[in-house]
Structures are given as structure tokens and as C-alpha cells.
Design a protein around this motif. Structure first.
Motif, PDB file in Angstrom:
ATOM      1  N   VAL A 115     -31.497   3.781  -0.448  1.00 23.07           N
ATOM      2  CA  VAL A 115     -32.295   5.063   0.054  1.00 23.07           C
ATOM      3  C   VAL A 115     -32.850   4.705   1.353  1.00 23.07           C
ATOM      4  CG1 VAL A 115     -34.474   6.457  -0.764  1.00 23.07           C
ATOM      5  CG2 VAL A 115     -33.082   5.493  -2.456  1.00 23.07           C
TER       6      VAL A 115
ATOM      7  N   LEU B  76     -38.780   8.813  -2.723  1.00 24.57           N
ATOM      8  CA  LEU B  76     -38.533  10.165  -1.688  1.00 24.57           C
ATOM      9  C   LEU B  76     -39.601  11.211  -1.835  1.00 24.57           C
ATOM     10  CD1 LEU B  76     -34.588  10.225  -1.948  1.00 24.57           C
ATOM     11  CD2 LEU B  76     -36.076   9.463  -0.015  1.00 24.57           C
TER      12      LEU B  76
ATOM     13  N   ASP C 239     -31.986   6.629 -10.438  1.00 27.78           N
ATOM     14  CA  ASP C 239     -32.317   7.832  -9.737  1.00 27.78           C
ATOM     15  C   ASP C 239     -33.790   8.140  -9.876  1.00 27.78           C
ATOM     16  OD1 ASP C 239     -29.472   8.292  -9.163  1.00 27.78           O
ATOM     17  OD2 ASP C 239     -29.371   9.204 -11.299  1.00 27.78           O
TER      18      ASP C 239
ATOM     19  N   THR D  53     -37.625  -1.529  -7.066  1.00 31.10           N
ATOM     20  CA  THR D  53     -37.241  -1.369  -5.579  1.00 31.10           C
ATOM     21  C   THR D  53     -37.588  -2.663  -4.591  1.00 31.10           C
ATOM     22  OG1 THR D  53     -39.757  -0.584  -5.427  1.00 31.10           O
ATOM     23  CG2 THR D  53     -38.105   0.953  -5.838  1.00 31.10           C
TER      24      THR D  53
ATOM     25  N   LEU E 126     -35.658   5.754   3.733  1.00 33.36           N
ATOM     26  CA  LEU E 126     -36.746   6.703   3.768  1.00 33.36           C
ATOM     27  C   LEU E 126     -37.536   6.740   5.242  1.00 33.36           C
ATOM     28  CD1 LEU E 126     -39.130   7.684   1.779  1.00 33.36           C
ATOM     29  CD2 LEU E 126     -40.115   5.483   1.783  1.00 33.36           C
TER      30      LEU E 126
ATOM     31  N   ALA F 224     -35.789   6.220  -6.992  1.00 37.57           N
ATOM     32  CA  ALA F 224     -35.133   6.800  -5.628  1.00 37.57           C
ATOM     33  C   ALA F 224     -35.763   8.266  -5.490  1.00 37.57           C
ATOM     34  CB  ALA F 224     -33.729   6.919  -5.857  1.00 37.57           C
ATOM     35  N   ASN F 225     -35.975   8.989  -6.540  1.00 45.05           N
ATOM     36  CA  ASN F 225     -36.762  10.190  -6.395  1.00 45.05           C
ATOM     37  C   ASN F 225     -38.037  10.012  -6.245  1.00 45.05           C
ATOM     38  OD1 ASN F 225     -34.100  11.707  -6.645  1.00 45.05           O
ATOM     39  ND2 ASN F 225     -34.404  11.986  -8.827  1.00 45.05           N
TER      40      ASN F 225
ATOM     41  N   GLN G 108     -28.812   2.253  -6.061  1.00 47.39           N
ATOM     42  CA  GLN G 108     -28.571   3.139  -4.760  1.00 47.39           C
ATOM     43  C   GLN G 108     -29.402   2.453  -3.551  1.00 47.39           C
ATOM     44  OE1 GLN G 108     -30.119   7.214  -5.548  1.00 47.39           O
ATOM     45  NE2 GLN G 108     -30.215   6.347  -7.468  1.00 47.39           N
TER      46      GLN G 108
END
Length: 161
Positions: free
Chosen positions: A92, A141, A134, A117, A94, A137-138, A90
Motif C-alpha cells: 500500500v 487507507l 484487505d 502491517t 500511503l 489495507a483499507n 499487498q
């Protein structure tokens, strides 16, 4: 003076990394080091870099923490390789509260150094990052990495975690 120092450091690295001391390698090292020192001289003259409040002690604390995060991320990527159904790539976006170009660059590079990443683009206060899952990404974030980078560049002695 800075340009000469950069030239000498680059030339020393050239000799160390090449390991060859024949006429070709010495000439190539001198030419390449001189070109890089010349074309990067504008970077050395930028005034805003000297205004960044980089705290060496905090940087020395940050680097082992980053290295640990890189090792953890390697294990996570290995886990994803063994369980490809968990891969959920995904993009993201930021948003960062960092204001210094150098601090934002350190954040972007730290993200890219961490497996899973890649910082694809930086647009003022927003980093666009490709995350492999996920969890990655979490974690991104959640802001732990940004707080650590901010701690390296800020005046206050607040806790980075």
C-alpha cells in the motif's frame, strides 16, 4: 551536557537489563553506552526536532489508543491464521499530509508496531507499507492512524477521530 545525560540513562538501562555487576558487564556497559551517546549526539543537536510541536497530553492520549489498536490487530492476525484464505498480502502506498520528519517517523513506527502491517520505506510524504489483508489495507487507507498522529503534533485542538 545532553550527551552526558544520554550516557547516564543508557548506562542505567544497561545495568537494569543486564543484572550483572562484574567487571566485564560494567566495562561493556560503559563502552557501549559511551559509543551510542557519542554517535547519537548529532541527533540531539538537530534544530528541527525542537520545532516539532509535540503535545505531551495528546501523546499520553495517543499511546493507550495505539495500544488498543495493537491488541485489536493481534486478534485480526489470529483470525487470519485460522482462515488463511482471507490473507491477501499487498503493498500500500500511503500519502501523508504530515510535514514533520518526527511525525512521519511516529506514523511509520506506529504502523509497524501494529500486527499485520510493516512500513517498508518512507519517501518524503509517502509511506510504502506491506499489509497482510484487505481489511488491514483499507483500515490504513482510511487515515485514522494518520489523523491521530497529526493530532499529537499540531497546534489546533481539533478532534483526532
Amino acid at each position: 551536557m545532553k550527551q552526558l545525560l544520554v550516557f547516564l540513562v543508557l548506562l542505567a538501562f544497561w545495568f537494569i537489563l543486564s543484572g550483572h555487576f562484574d567487571l566485564f558487564h560494567i566495562s561493556a556497559g560503559i563502552i557501549c553506552s559511551a559509543l551510542v551517546a557519542h554517535f547519537s549526539s548529532d541527533l540531539l543537536r538537530r534544530q528541527d526536532i525542537s520545532q516539532d510541536r509535540l503535545h505531551l497530553g495528546r501523546l499520553l492520549q495517543y499511546l493507550p489508543w495505539l495500544f488498543y489498536q495493537i491488541i485489536r490487530a493481534n486478534f485480526h492476525v489470529a483470525y487470519l491464521v485460522l482462515r488463511p484464505q482471507k490473507i491477501h498480502p499487498q503493498i500500500v502506498r500511503l500519502r501523508t499530509s504530515l510535514t514533520s520528519d518526527v511525525a512521519i517517523t511516529v506514523l511509520g513506527n506506529s504502523i509497524t508496531l501494529t500486527p499485520g502491517t510493516i512500513t517498508m520505506d518512507i519517501d518524503r510524504d509517502e509511506l510504502i507499507v506491506h499489509a497482510l489483508s484487505d481489511k488491514v489495507a483499507n483500515d490504513l487507507l482510511a487515515g485514522h492512524l494518520e489523523r491521530r498522529v497529526a493530532h499529537v503534533f499540531t497546534v489546533s485542538g481539533g478532534d483526532p477521530s
